[in-house]
Design a protein around this motif. Structure first.
Motif, PDB file in Angstrom:
ATOM      1  N   ALA A  13      52.369  28.228  18.677  1.00  0.00           N
ATOM      2  CA  ALA A  13      51.008  27.839  19.052  1.00  0.00           C
ATOM      3  C   ALA A  13      50.913  27.645  20.561  1.00  0.00           C
ATOM      4  O   ALA A  13      49.925  28.001  21.189  1.00  0.00           O
ATOM      5  N   GLY A  14      51.936  27.102  21.174  1.00  0.00           N
ATOM      6  CA  GLY A  14      51.952  26.922  22.617  1.00  0.00           C
ATOM      7  C   GLY A  14      51.989  28.253  23.354  1.00  0.00           C
ATOM      8  O   GLY A  14      51.365  28.407  24.408  1.00  0.00           O
ATOM      9  N   GLN A  15      52.693  29.237  22.808  1.00  0.00           N
ATOM     10  CA  GLN A  15      52.777  30.541  23.454  1.00  0.00           C
ATOM     11  C   GLN A  15      51.410  31.224  23.469  1.00  0.00           C
ATOM     12  O   GLN A  15      51.010  31.784  24.478  1.00  0.00           O
ATOM     13  N   SER A  16      50.681  31.166  22.376  1.00  0.00           N
ATOM     14  CA  SER A  16      49.366  31.812  22.355  1.00  0.00           C
ATOM     15  C   SER A  16      48.408  31.104  23.315  1.00  0.00           C
ATOM     16  O   SER A  16      47.575  31.753  23.953  1.00  0.00           O
ATOM     17  N   SER A  17      48.527  29.796  23.438  1.00  0.00           N
ATOM     18  CA  SER A  17      47.678  29.076  24.392  1.00  0.00           C
ATOM     19  C   SER A  17      47.971  29.516  25.821  1.00  0.00           C
ATOM     20  O   SER A  17      47.046  29.716  26.619  1.00  0.00           O
ATOM     21  N   ILE A  18      49.232  29.674  26.144  1.00  0.00           N
ATOM     22  CA  ILE A  18      49.621  30.132  27.484  1.00  0.00           C
ATOM     23  C   ILE A  18      49.095  31.546  27.727  1.00  0.00           C
ATOM     24  O   ILE A  18      48.610  31.861  28.823  1.00  0.00           O
ATOM     25  N   GLU A  19      49.153  32.418  26.710  1.00  0.00           N
ATOM     26  CA  GLU A  19      48.643  33.781  26.872  1.00  0.00           C
ATOM     27  C   GLU A  19      47.141  33.765  27.172  1.00  0.00           C
ATOM     28  O   GLU A  19      46.668  34.504  28.040  1.00  0.00           O
ATOM     29  N   TYR A  20      46.387  32.932  26.463  1.00  0.00           N
ATOM     30  CA  TYR A  20      44.953  32.821  26.736  1.00  0.00           C
ATOM     31  C   TYR A  20      44.696  32.325  28.155  1.00  0.00           C
ATOM     32  O   TYR A  20      43.815  32.820  28.848  1.00  0.00           O
ATOM     33  N   ILE A  21      45.455  31.348  28.587  1.00  0.00           N
ATOM     34  CA  ILE A  21      45.286  30.801  29.934  1.00  0.00           C
ATOM     35  C   ILE A  21      45.586  31.860  30.986  1.00  0.00           C
ATOM     36  O   ILE A  21      44.863  31.992  31.985  1.00  0.00           O
ATOM     37  N   VAL A  22      46.645  32.655  30.782  1.00  0.00           N
ATOM     38  CA  VAL A  22      47.000  33.704  31.745  1.00  0.00           C
ATOM     39  C   VAL A  22      45.892  34.754  31.831  1.00  0.00           C
ATOM     40  O   VAL A  22      45.505  35.177  32.928  1.00  0.00           O
ATOM     41  N   VAL A  23      45.346  35.178  30.688  1.00  0.00           N
ATOM     42  CA  VAL A  23      44.284  36.188  30.689  1.00  0.00           C
ATOM     43  C   VAL A  23      43.026  35.645  31.376  1.00  0.00           C
ATOM     44  O   VAL A  23      42.411  36.321  32.205  1.00  0.00           O
ATOM     45  N   ILE A  24      42.646  34.424  31.063  1.00  0.00           N
ATOM     46  CA  ILE A  24      41.459  33.829  31.690  1.00  0.00           C
ATOM     47  C   ILE A  24      41.682  33.660  33.191  1.00  0.00           C
ATOM     48  O   ILE A  24      40.776  33.934  33.990  1.00  0.00           O
ATOM     49  N   ALA A  25      42.878  33.244  33.585  1.00  0.00           N
ATOM     50  CA  ALA A  25      43.166  33.080  35.015  1.00  0.00           C
ATOM     51  C   ALA A  25      43.117  34.425  35.737  1.00  0.00           C
ATOM     52  O   ALA A  25      42.608  34.509  36.861  1.00  0.00           O
ATOM     53  N   ALA A  26      43.616  35.479  35.106  1.00  0.00           N
ATOM     54  CA  ALA A  26      43.572  36.807  35.732  1.00  0.00           C
ATOM     55  C   ALA A  26      42.128  37.278  35.890  1.00  0.00           C
ATOM     56  O   ALA A  26      41.755  37.830  36.930  1.00  0.00           O
ATOM     57  N   CYS A  27      41.309  37.066  34.874  1.00  0.00           N
ATOM     58  CA  CYS A  27      39.894  37.465  34.961  1.00  0.00           C
ATOM     59  C   CYS A  27      39.169  36.665  36.041  1.00  0.00           C
ATOM     60  O   CYS A  27      38.410  37.232  36.838  1.00  0.00           O
ATOM     61  N   MET A  28      39.374  35.369  36.073  1.00  0.00           N
ATOM     62  CA  MET A  28      38.719  34.543  37.078  1.00  0.00           C
ATOM     63  C   MET A  28      39.235  34.874  38.476  1.00  0.00           C
ATOM     64  O   MET A  28      38.482  34.876  39.442  1.00  0.00           O
ATOM     65  N   GLY A  29      40.522  35.161  38.610  1.00  0.00           N
ATOM     66  CA  GLY A  29      41.072  35.561  39.908  1.00  0.00           C
ATOM     67  C   GLY A  29      40.449  36.854  40.390  1.00  0.00           C
ATOM     68  O   GLY A  29      40.147  37.008  41.572  1.00  0.00           O
ATOM     69  N   GLY A  30      40.254  37.802  39.465  1.00  0.00           N
ATOM     70  CA  GLY A  30      39.602  39.059  39.831  1.00  0.00           C
ATOM     71  C   GLY A  30      38.181  38.837  40.313  1.00  0.00           C
ATOM     72  O   GLY A  30      37.729  39.470  41.259  1.00  0.00           O
ATOM     73  N   VAL A  31      37.467  37.937  39.664  1.00  0.00           N
ATOM     74  CA  VAL A  31      36.082  37.656  40.064  1.00  0.00           C
ATOM     75  C   VAL A  31      36.051  36.904  41.394  1.00  0.00           C
ATOM     76  O   VAL A  31      35.251  37.232  42.278  1.00  0.00           O
ATOM     77  N   LEU A  32      36.897  35.922  41.556  1.00  0.00           N
ATOM     78  CA  LEU A  32      36.860  35.100  42.761  1.00  0.00           C
ATOM     79  C   LEU A  32      37.429  35.813  43.983  1.00  0.00           C
ATOM     80  O   LEU A  32      36.965  35.578  45.102  1.00  0.00           O
ATOM     81  N   LEU A  33      38.441  36.658  43.794  1.00  0.00           N
ATOM     82  CA  LEU A  33      39.063  37.326  44.929  1.00  0.00           C
ATOM     83  C   LEU A  33      38.336  38.596  45.340  1.00  0.00           C
ATOM     84  O   LEU A  33      38.621  39.142  46.401  1.00  0.00           O
ATOM     85  N   THR A  34      37.428  39.047  44.519  1.00  0.00           N
ATOM     86  CA  THR A  34      36.682  40.263  44.851  1.00  0.00           C
ATOM     87  C   THR A  34      35.535  39.902  45.776  1.00  0.00           C
ATOM     88  O   THR A  34      34.688  39.084  45.454  1.00  0.00           O
ATOM     89  N   ALA A  35      35.495  40.544  46.931  1.00  0.00           N
ATOM     90  CA  ALA A  35      34.422  40.271  47.879  1.00  0.00           C
ATOM     91  C   ALA A  35      33.111  40.892  47.405  1.00  0.00           C
ATOM     92  O   ALA A  35      32.041  40.365  47.657  1.00  0.00           O
ATOM     93  N   ASN A  36      33.194  41.999  46.683  1.00  0.00           N
ATOM     94  CA  ASN A  36      32.011  42.710  46.222  1.00  0.00           C
ATOM     95  C   ASN A  36      31.814  42.419  44.732  1.00  0.00           C
ATOM     96  O   ASN A  36      32.182  43.211  43.871  1.00  0.00           O
ATOM     97  N   VAL A  37      31.230  41.279  44.428  1.00  0.00           N
ATOM     98  CA  VAL A  37      31.033  40.867  43.040  1.00  0.00           C
ATOM     99  C   VAL A  37      30.046  41.794  42.345  1.00  0.00           C
ATOM    100  O   VAL A  37      30.214  42.128  41.167  1.00  0.00           O
ATOM    101  N   ASP A  38      29.030  42.270  43.076  1.00  0.00           N
ATOM    102  CA  ASP A  38      28.062  43.184  42.471  1.00  0.00           C
ATOM    103  C   ASP A  38      28.736  44.483  42.055  1.00  0.00           C
ATOM    104  O   ASP A  38      28.446  45.035  40.989  1.00  0.00           O
ATOM    105  N   GLY A  39      29.643  44.987  42.878  1.00  0.00           N
ATOM    106  CA  GLY A  39      30.375  46.209  42.526  1.00  0.00           C
ATOM    107  C   GLY A  39      31.254  46.002  41.312  1.00  0.00           C
ATOM    108  O   GLY A  39      31.358  46.878  40.449  1.00  0.00           O
ATOM    109  N   LEU A  40      31.904  44.831  41.235  1.00  0.00           N
ATOM    110  CA  LEU A  40      32.741  44.523  40.074  1.00  0.00           C
ATOM    111  C   LEU A  40      31.893  44.457  38.811  1.00  0.00           C
ATOM    112  O   LEU A  40      32.265  45.037  37.782  1.00  0.00           O
ATOM    113  N   MET A  41      30.764  43.806  38.888  1.00  0.00           N
ATOM    114  CA  MET A  41      29.891  43.705  37.715  1.00  0.00           C
ATOM    115  C   MET A  41      29.337  45.077  37.324  1.00  0.00           C
ATOM    116  O   MET A  41      29.219  45.382  36.143  1.00  0.00           O
ATOM    117  N   ARG A  42      29.015  45.909  38.300  1.00  0.00           N
ATOM    118  CA  ARG A  42      28.518  47.265  38.007  1.00  0.00           C
ATOM    119  C   ARG A  42      29.606  48.086  37.315  1.00  0.00           C
ATOM    120  O   ARG A  42      29.346  48.803  36.351  1.00  0.00           O
TER     121      ARG A  42
END
Length: 102
Positions: A13-42
Motif C-alpha cells: 500500500a505504501g508503494q502505490s502511494s509513493i507511485e501516485y505522489i511521483v506521478v503527481i509531482a512530475a505533472c506539477m513540475g512539468g506545469v510549473l517549470l514550463t514557461a509557456n503554459v498555454d503551449g503546454l495546455m494546447r
C-alpha cells in the motif's frame, strides 16, 4: 491458503502511494517549470483530440486500390491511394504499369 502478513500488505500500500505522489509531482513540475503554459495546455488538448479521434474510428481504412484491365494486346494497372496525406500532398496515383503483348 494463508493471507499475506500485515507488514507485506502495508509495504504494498505504501508503494502505490509513493507511485501516485511521483506521478503527481512530475505533472506539477512539468506545469510549473514550463514557461509557456498555454503551449503546454494546447499540446495536451491536441493530444487528447487526436487520441479520442483515433479511438472513435471503427476500422482502419483500406487506402490502396489497384485498378487494371486489358484491351487487345495492351494491358495495364494503376495503384491509387484514396487516403491523401494532407501534410505532404502528392498525386494519388502511386504506381502505373503498362505492358504490350505481341
Amino acid at each position: 491458503m494463508s493471507a499475506l502478513p500485515r507488514s507485506i500488505r502495508t509495504a504494498q500500500a505504501g508503494q502505490s502511494s509513493i507511485e501516485y505522489i511521483v506521478v503527481i509531482a512530475a505533472c506539477m513540475g512539468g506545469v510549473l517549470l514550463t514557461a509557456n503554459v498555454d503551449g503546454l495546455m494546447r499540446n495536451i488538448r491536441d493530444y487528447f483530440t487526436d487520441y479520442s479521434y483515433a479511438m472513435s474510428v471503427a476500422q482502419v481504412p483500406d487506402c490502396m486500390n489497384v485498378y487494371g484491365g486489358s484491351v487487345g494486346p495492351v494491358s495495364g494497372s494503376a495503384t491509387l491511394d484514396k487516403c491523401p496525406d494532407l501534410t505532404n500532398p502528392t498525386w494519388p496515383i502511386s504506381e502505373v504499369s503498362v505492358s504490350w503483348d505481341q
